[in-house]
Scaffold this active site. Structure first.
Site, PDB file in Angstrom:
ATOM      1  N   SER A  85       0.812  -1.229   0.000  1.00 36.09           N
ATOM      2  CA  SER A  85       0.000   0.000   0.000  1.00 36.09           C
ATOM      3  C   SER A  85       0.836   1.265   0.000  1.00 36.09           C
ATOM      4  CB  SER A  85      -0.920   0.003   1.224  1.00 36.09           C
ATOM      5  OG  SER A  85      -0.180   0.109   2.420  1.00 36.09           O
ATOM      6  N   THR A 207      -2.900   3.035   2.144  1.00 33.32           N
ATOM      7  CA  THR A 207      -2.228   4.261   2.606  1.00 33.32           C
ATOM      8  C   THR A 207      -1.895   4.059   4.073  1.00 33.32           C
ATOM      9  OG1 THR A 207      -3.605   5.618   1.156  1.00 33.32           O
ATOM     10  CG2 THR A 207      -2.552   6.773   2.962  1.00 33.32           C
ATOM     11  N   THR A 225       1.633   7.060   0.810  1.00 31.21           N
ATOM     12  CA  THR A 225       0.870   6.078   0.029  1.00 31.21           C
ATOM     13  C   THR A 225       1.499   5.816  -1.332  1.00 31.21           C
ATOM     14  OG1 THR A 225      -1.367   5.572  -0.776  1.00 31.21           O
ATOM     15  CG2 THR A 225      -0.599   7.804  -1.124  1.00 31.21           C
ATOM     16  N   ARG A 235      -1.579  10.568 -11.582  1.00 32.63           N
ATOM     17  CA  ARG A 235      -2.706  10.783 -10.652  1.00 32.63           C
ATOM     18  C   ARG A 235      -2.184  11.049  -9.240  1.00 32.63           C
ATOM     19  NH1 ARG A 235      -4.465   8.101  -5.672  1.00 32.63           N
ATOM     20  NH2 ARG A 235      -6.704   8.362  -5.490  1.00 32.63           N
ATOM     21  N   VAL A 236      -2.719  12.054  -8.577  1.00 27.36           N
ATOM     22  CA  VAL A 236      -2.350  12.354  -7.195  1.00 27.36           C
ATOM     23  C   VAL A 236      -3.608  12.241  -6.345  1.00 27.36           C
ATOM     24  CG1 VAL A 236      -1.532  14.164  -5.643  1.00 27.36           C
ATOM     25  CG2 VAL A 236      -0.433  13.847  -7.866  1.00 27.36           C
ATOM     26  N   GLY A 237      -3.492  11.551  -5.224  1.00 32.02           N
ATOM     27  CA  GLY A 237      -4.651  11.379  -4.342  1.00 32.02           C
ATOM     28  C   GLY A 237      -4.681  12.423  -3.242  1.00 32.02           C
ATOM     29  N   ASP A 238      -5.337  12.078  -2.153  1.00 32.02           N
ATOM     30  CA  ASP A 238      -5.507  13.030  -1.048  1.00 32.02           C
ATOM     31  C   ASP A 238      -4.288  13.087  -0.115  1.00 32.02           C
ATOM     32  OD1 ASP A 238      -6.057  10.387  -0.265  1.00 32.02           O
ATOM     33  OD2 ASP A 238      -7.333  11.031   1.387  1.00 32.02           O
ATOM     34  N   THR A 258      -7.313   7.489   5.047  1.00 30.46           N
ATOM     35  CA  THR A 258      -6.898   6.450   4.105  1.00 30.46           C
ATOM     36  C   THR A 258      -8.137   6.070   3.305  1.00 30.46           C
ATOM     37  OG1 THR A 258      -7.379   4.659   5.673  1.00 30.46           O
ATOM     38  CG2 THR A 258      -5.135   5.504   5.675  1.00 30.46           C
ATOM     39  N   GLY A 259      -7.935   5.507   2.136  1.00 30.04           N
ATOM     40  CA  GLY A 259      -9.082   5.129   1.309  1.00 30.04           C
ATOM     41  C   GLY A 259      -9.170   6.004   0.075  1.00 30.04           C
ATOM     42  N   GLY A 261      -9.076   8.619  -2.202  1.00 33.53           N
ATOM     43  CA  GLY A 261      -8.660  10.009  -2.069  1.00 33.53           C
ATOM     44  C   GLY A 261      -9.564  10.987  -2.789  1.00 33.53           C
TER      45      GLY A 261
HETATM   46  N1  GLY Z   1      -5.857   7.788   0.031  1.00 27.45           N
HETATM   47  C1  GLY Z   1      -4.892   7.422  -0.887  1.00 27.45           C
HETATM   48  C2  GLY Z   1      -5.186   7.776  -2.263  1.00 27.45           C
HETATM   49  O1  GLY Z   1      -6.332   7.894  -2.647  1.00 27.45           O
HETATM   50  O2  GLY Z   1      -4.254   7.929  -3.033  1.00 27.45           O
END
Ligand code: GLY
Length: 359
Positions: A85, A207, A225, A235-238, A258-259, A261
């Site tokens: 992860s 994450t 993460t 791609r960039v998450g949260d 986590t989860g 984003g």
């Molecule tokens: N929470 C991690 C992501 O969505 O990249």
């Protein structure tokens, strides 16, 4: 802290209470919540961070700074090839390349730093801390983040382990029957360890988030993460977005996620939770209210199941300045790691929806 199975009705009541509290506490709110630090440090993390909470708490007990402690804690997981992860061994993007995101916040100095879409470096959280400490910027991405990491002596590695490469190849071969990638013959040739030959591997959003509070009332946090598996390149998450995947206000508390984003970014979850706590809301009520808001903001049909509930999960974690903590998720079954009172353990997350029983 006991986890709560909150029914929809209870949840709506608590959300209403949050709104009411927010409306009445904008003035003089600093007096409303006891913000004394606890005796002994408190460290919380996502469930994959049990080693991180232990390490961070041990370091804090020995006098380490809270940010150094949480970064050292998550470094263990980032460097672990068995954890797919984060960091080394993280699941790659659709091209088979591992791209990492991370952010840090240091409460005492109000500092923060982040990296996104960073390749070839095992510990993006350490690079994020250096962005905070050694630049006048807050976020570096892609090539620039890698160049910066190398300038600081980080070694480059191929982050794709055999296990992650095999998982990626399986996804590539099974997710569509309208391209030129074919799964192995059925039954598989000897040595092949494929699962159900017809089922594509689902997306995952693994994450690690880790938040710490010491006896002096100093707080820090980190989120790191490999992001959404099989994502589009870039791609960039949260996780690296300050206010979404992580937020720390040394006067109030800290939160992280986590989860999925994309669902969190839309509500700036971590900042939202800290602001609720500033208004006097408990960590438990704050994380539950944030989950409720995520569900409300999820309107796309492709993200809803047949009952109109999100077909993904998201978790929030919160730690208040006085040492209270909580975790909440959309779906039941979630856990989070806690070190407090000298004990390291997993606790249940509160949740909004009970997962259907498997028949
Ligand atoms: N929470 C991690 C992501 O969505 O990249």
């Amino acid at each position: 802290m006991a986890a709560i199975d909150f029914s929809r009705r209870d949840f709506l009541q608590s959300a209403a209470a949050v709104v009411a509290l927010g409306a009445t506490t904008t003035k003089g709110q600093e007096q409303q919540t006891p913000r004394k630090p606890p005796s002994g440090s408190v460290v919380i993390s996502s469930a994959n961070g049990l080693r991180a909470t232990e390490k961070a708490a041990t370091m804090i007990a020995a006098g380490a700074d809270t940010l150094d402690a949480v970064v050292a804690g998550v470094n263990i997981v980032e460097e672990d090839p068995e954890d797919n992860s984060v960091g080394y061994g993280g699941l790659p993007n659709e091209d088979g390349i591992v791209e990492l995101d991370a952010s840090v916040m240091h409460g005492p100095t109000r500092g923060c730093g982040a990296v996104a879409a960073l390749r070839n470096i095992k510990t993006p959280s350490s690079v994020a801390r250096l962005v905070m400490q050694r630049t006048d910027h807050i976020m570096l991405v892609g090539e620039g983040a890698l160049k910066f990491a190398k300038a600081h002596g980080f070694k480059e590695y191929d982050l794709l382990t055999e296990k992650s490469r095999e998982a990626w190849l399986e996804w590539k071969e099974k997710h569509s029957d309208k391209d030129n990638w074919l799964p192995p013959p059925d039954p598989p040739a000897s040595g092949e360890k494929r699962s159900d030959a017809s089922r594509p591997i689902a997306f995952t959003y693994g994450t690690i988030n880790c938040l710490a509070l010491n006896e002096k009332g100093e707080m820090s946090g980190v989120t790191t993460t490999s992001g959404l598996s099989w994502k589009l390149s870039g791609r960039v998450g949260d996780s690296p977005i300050v206010g979404a995947g992580l937020y720390v206000d040394n006067d109030v508390g800290a939160a992280g996620s986590t989860g999925r984003g994309e669902a969190n970014i839309k509500i700036c979850g971590a900042h939202t939770i800290v602001e609720m706590m500033r208004g006097g809301v408990t960590p438990t009520e704050a994380v539950k209210a944030a989950i409720e808001r995520v569900v409300k903001f999820t309107v796309e049909k492709r993200l809803l199941d047949s009952e109109g509930k999100p077909n993904f999960d998201l978790k929030f974690y919160a730690l208040s300045k006085d040492g209270r903590f909580a975790g909440a998720s959309i779906w039941s079954g979630g856990k989070f790691a806690v070190f407090s009172g000298g004990q390291n353990r997993l606790e249940d997350c509160a949740f909004l929806f009970q997962r259907p029983q498997k028949s």
